[in-house]
Motif scaffolding. Structure first.
Motif, PDB file in Angstrom:
ATOM      1  N   PRO A 100       8.946  48.062  12.516  1.00 52.95           N
ATOM      2  CA  PRO A 100       9.935  46.975  12.555  1.00 52.95           C
ATOM      3  C   PRO A 100      11.252  47.466  13.154  1.00 52.95           C
ATOM      4  N   GLY A 101      11.813  46.661  14.065  1.00 50.56           N
ATOM      5  CA  GLY A 101      13.054  47.048  14.725  1.00 50.56           C
ATOM      6  C   GLY A 101      12.860  48.023  15.865  1.00 50.56           C
ATOM      7  N   GLY A 102      11.607  48.322  16.199  1.00 55.36           N
ATOM      8  CA  GLY A 102      11.311  49.282  17.257  1.00 55.36           C
ATOM      9  C   GLY A 102      11.370  48.669  18.642  1.00 55.36           C
ATOM     10  N   THR A 103      10.938  49.462  19.627  1.00 62.22           N
ATOM     11  CA  THR A 103      11.030  49.041  21.032  1.00 62.22           C
ATOM     12  C   THR A 103       9.738  49.359  21.765  1.00 62.22           C
ATOM     13  N   LEU A 104       9.277  48.420  22.582  1.00 57.08           N
ATOM     14  CA  LEU A 104       8.177  48.633  23.518  1.00 57.08           C
ATOM     15  C   LEU A 104       8.738  48.632  24.925  1.00 57.08           C
ATOM     16  N   ILE A 105       8.492  49.707  25.672  1.00 64.11           N
ATOM     17  CA  ILE A 105       8.860  49.801  27.080  1.00 64.11           C
ATOM     18  C   ILE A 105       7.545  49.770  27.853  1.00 64.11           C
ATOM     19  N   ILE A 106       7.311  48.709  28.609  1.00 65.26           N
ATOM     20  CA  ILE A 106       5.987  48.483  29.176  1.00 65.26           C
ATOM     21  C   ILE A 106       6.070  48.196  30.668  1.00 65.26           C
ATOM     22  N   ASN A 107       5.159  48.799  31.416  1.00 63.91           N
ATOM     23  CA  ASN A 107       5.113  48.585  32.859  1.00 63.91           C
ATOM     24  C   ASN A 107       4.781  47.125  33.171  1.00 63.91           C
ATOM     25  N   HIS A 108       5.446  46.597  34.184  1.00 61.82           N
ATOM     26  CA  HIS A 108       5.257  45.174  34.521  1.00 61.82           C
ATOM     27  C   HIS A 108       3.837  44.872  34.992  1.00 61.82           C
ATOM     28  N   VAL A 155      11.142  44.194  23.569  1.00 60.54           N
ATOM     29  CA  VAL A 155      10.265  44.488  24.702  1.00 60.54           C
ATOM     30  C   VAL A 155      11.116  44.654  25.961  1.00 60.54           C
ATOM     31  N   ILE A 156      10.946  45.788  26.636  1.00 59.45           N
ATOM     32  CA  ILE A 156      11.630  46.063  27.901  1.00 59.45           C
ATOM     33  C   ILE A 156      10.557  46.319  28.948  1.00 59.45           C
ATOM     34  N   ARG A 157      10.501  45.470  29.973  1.00 57.03           N
ATOM     35  CA  ARG A 157       9.542  45.674  31.057  1.00 57.03           C
ATOM     36  C   ARG A 157      10.194  46.477  32.167  1.00 57.03           C
ATOM     37  N   TYR A 158       9.408  47.371  32.771  1.00 54.90           N
ATOM     38  CA  TYR A 158       9.967  48.190  33.851  1.00 54.90           C
ATOM     39  C   TYR A 158       9.062  48.181  35.076  1.00 54.90           C
ATOM     40  N   GLY A 159       9.688  48.426  36.220  1.00 54.77           N
ATOM     41  CA  GLY A 159       8.972  48.484  37.487  1.00 54.77           C
ATOM     42  C   GLY A 159       9.846  49.153  38.518  1.00 54.77           C
ATOM     43  N   LEU A 160       9.281  49.422  39.673  1.00 57.88           N
ATOM     44  CA  LEU A 160       9.981  50.218  40.667  1.00 57.88           C
ATOM     45  C   LEU A 160      11.168  49.473  41.266  1.00 57.88           C
ATOM     46  N   THR A 161      11.037  48.167  41.460  1.00 52.82           N
ATOM     47  CA  THR A 161      12.111  47.409  42.111  1.00 52.82           C
ATOM     48  C   THR A 161      12.412  46.128  41.344  1.00 52.82           C
ATOM     49  N   ALA A 162      13.596  45.576  41.597  1.00 55.82           N
ATOM     50  CA  ALA A 162      14.010  44.343  40.930  1.00 55.82           C
ATOM     51  C   ALA A 162      13.129  43.174  41.344  1.00 55.82           C
ATOM     52  N   GLU A 163      12.588  43.210  42.559  1.00 54.31           N
ATOM     53  CA  GLU A 163      11.758  42.120  43.065  1.00 54.31           C
ATOM     54  C   GLU A 163      10.516  41.910  42.199  1.00 54.31           C
ATOM     55  N   GLN A 164      10.117  42.951  41.472  1.00 55.52           N
ATOM     56  CA  GLN A 164       8.931  42.834  40.632  1.00 55.52           C
ATOM     57  C   GLN A 164       9.232  42.128  39.306  1.00 55.52           C
ATOM     58  N   GLY A 165      10.512  41.850  39.062  1.00 50.03           N
ATOM     59  CA  GLY A 165      10.890  41.050  37.907  1.00 50.03           C
ATOM     60  C   GLY A 165      11.151  41.759  36.600  1.00 50.03           C
ATOM     61  N   PRO A 166      11.207  43.084  36.538  1.00 48.08           N
ATOM     62  CA  PRO A 166      11.445  43.737  35.255  1.00 48.08           C
ATOM     63  C   PRO A 166      12.926  43.817  34.905  1.00 48.08           C
ATOM     64  N   GLU A 167      13.213  44.138  33.646  1.00 45.48           N
ATOM     65  CA  GLU A 167      14.599  44.347  33.225  1.00 45.48           C
ATOM     66  C   GLU A 167      15.078  45.756  33.551  1.00 45.48           C
ATOM     67  N   LEU A 168      14.147  46.681  33.721  1.00 47.85           N
ATOM     68  CA  LEU A 168      14.440  48.084  34.001  1.00 47.85           C
ATOM     69  C   LEU A 168      13.840  48.431  35.359  1.00 47.85           C
TER      70      LEU A 168
END
Length: 505
Positions: free
Chosen positions: A248-256, A272-285
């Protein structure tokens, strides 16, 4: 507290990290493995007794005489007809899977778990390195040998081994409070306090379901291990269960690119924090201003924890930029500031057999390069070869690949062929069987027949070495695979170092 810890399959990368942990904390550690490797030799040099014959008489006498004081740790790679395992079962020893022991060691303590069908070893090593480099005490159990650490195990503070059986250690940074009583015998040093534990969370055999992380990274959910799961849907379901265990209160960092249903399975209140190489892919990171200069990739990080400019990563590859985004986000969550993050990224040296440069020669205009990589899934190979192409455009690329497992070859032959076809020349070795028996009709020819590269062949190790010394039709050589292809590396290094440097002189 149990005094003796005996490992069946001690030479495995995950098993050896656990063996080192128990050895460092005052237990008497020994183990069996099928063959001698540099890793088992290193364990022996550290004082751990290792043998290679499957015989009950080879089990140390102290283990055979002290059943109640012995924990047996088992890897899934051990075959069911293994004589030592059968004897230990029949005699009522406490036998635990590696994943069970790892789950116990992290129970009740702040855990950062890195999962994914590929990318987890590099990403977990990055997390451990960034925290360690920033001066944050942490422990780490890694699935590869970190070049920075020189090991697959990181201790927050090396404990002073106590007399066997006492289960105590000294040092102000040792891990404290005690484990639950029903499992306390599994560790002689308490894990916890404010010390984070970085763990590579392996989806094979659903091992990662023993973990309940505070922060989880999921790098990918591509189909793999279908010998265990049967189909991709079952694999994805195991990832859903894994992220459902985030605290509870944790974080998931997940590839888009991960299956969308995985992020949807987190408990209420988990970020939940989504990540990807570029902004065009739609992630927050994501990254901007990505440039490749020599072996370095430079970029800026943008994410929910803020922007960090001028990051310089000496381990090349667009996939490694992506991996570093996730690792750096964890470091930010753990309180690492931008200045320390920049320094940590610049100091990261990678993992053995992950985009590892073995020989570099020639000139900047006409480079000659030999790189070794552990990639053994079609997507990993594609990412690796695309990065090589970006670093050395126009250079003749020869790839030597050893398929790993009959089932993986059967399930992904078209994908392997497509990714390998990015090379100018592909050389295949026979399939490395690991834990599997041969499957009828499944050979390296299954991949070879579908490769569209200009040149392709099936060769033995001896022929590969001979051709490296006489054939000059390549500028960049890559050895790729998760089996024993790494045994070729020292000989290829010597051959190419002499040949390319003599040509340059």
């Amino acid at each position: 507290m149990k005094q003796f810890v005996y490992f069946l399959g001690i030479g495995g990368i995950g098993m050896s990290a656990l063996a080192r942990w128990f050895q460092a904390n005052g237990h008497t550690v020994a183990g069996y493995d099928k063959t001698s490797t540099p890793l088992t030799e290193a364990l022996a040099a550290e004082g751990i007794a290792v043998h290679y014959d499957d015989a009950v008489t080879s089990i140390p006498e102290a283990v055979r005489a002290n059943r109640e004081q012995t924990l047996v740790v088992l890897t899934p790679a051990i075959p069911k007809d293994h004589q030592e395992w059968a004897w230990l079962r029949e005699n009522g020893y406490d036998i635990r899977k590696r994943s069970q022991v790892l789950g116990v060691l992290t129970q009740g303590h702040r855990t950062i778990a890195v999962a994914g069908t590929h990318g987890k070893t590099t990403t977990s090593s990055m997390v451990a390195h960034l925290l360690h480099h920033a001066g944050i005490p942490c422990a780490a159990f890694l699935g590869g040998i970190s070049v920075n650490l020189g090991s697959n195990l990181l201790l927050p503070h090396p404990p002073t081994p106590s007399p066997a059986g006492e289960g105590k250690s000294s040092g102000e940074n040792r891990l404290a409070p005690p484990l639950p009583q029903d499992v306390a015998h599994l560790a002689s040093v308490e894990l916890g306090g404010g010390v984070p534990i970085v763990v590579e969370a392996d989806e094979y055999d659903r091992s990662f379901l023993t973990l309940h992380p505070d922060i989880a990274i999921v790098t990918s959910t591509d189909a793999d291990h279908l010998d265990i799961y049967g189909n991709k849907e079952a694999l994805v379901e195991s990832f859903r269960q894994f992220v459902g265990q985030i605290q509870p209160g944790g974080t998931l960092i997940i590839n888009h690119t991960a299956d969308a249903s995985v992020a949807a399975a987190v408990p209420a209140g988990v970020r939940v924090i989504r990540y990807g190489l570029t902004a065009e892919q739609g992630p927050e990171l994501y990254a901007t201003n990505i440039t490749a200069q020599g072996h370095q990739f430079r970029f800026a990080l943008h994410g929910p924890q803020g922007t960090v400019d001028n990051l310089e990563l000496a381990v090349p590859g667009y996939h490694n930029v992506e991996n570093m985004l996730a690792a750096a986000c964890v470091a930010q969550l753990e309180g690492v500031n931008s200045e320390k993050l920049q320094a940590g990224v610049a100091a990261y040296s990678g993992v053995k057999r992950r985009f590892e440069f073995i020989v570099t020669a020639g000139t900047s205009e006409q480079p000659k390069v030999y790189v070794d990589d552990y990639a053994h899934h079609p997507r990993e190979i594609e990412a690796f070869l695309r990065s090589l192409r970006a670093l050395y455009p126009g250079r003749q690329l020869r790839v030597v690949f050893q398929p790993h497992l009959f089932t993986r070859t059967r399930d992904f032959a078209p994908g392997f062929a497509e990714s390998l076809s990015l090379a100018d020349e592909v050389v295949l070795m026979d399939i490395y069987p690991a834990r599997e028996l041969p499957l009828e009709g499944v050979t390296s020819e299954l991949i070879l027949s579908q490769i569209t590269a200009p040149k392709k062949s099936l060769q033995s190790a001896d022929k590969i070495l001979a051709n490296a010394g006489t054939d000059s039709n390549f500028d960049v050589l890559a050895t790729v695979g998760a089996g024993d292809i790494d045994k070729l590396v020292p000989d290829l290094k010597n051959i190419l170092h002499i040949r390319w440097n003599e040509a340059q002189a």
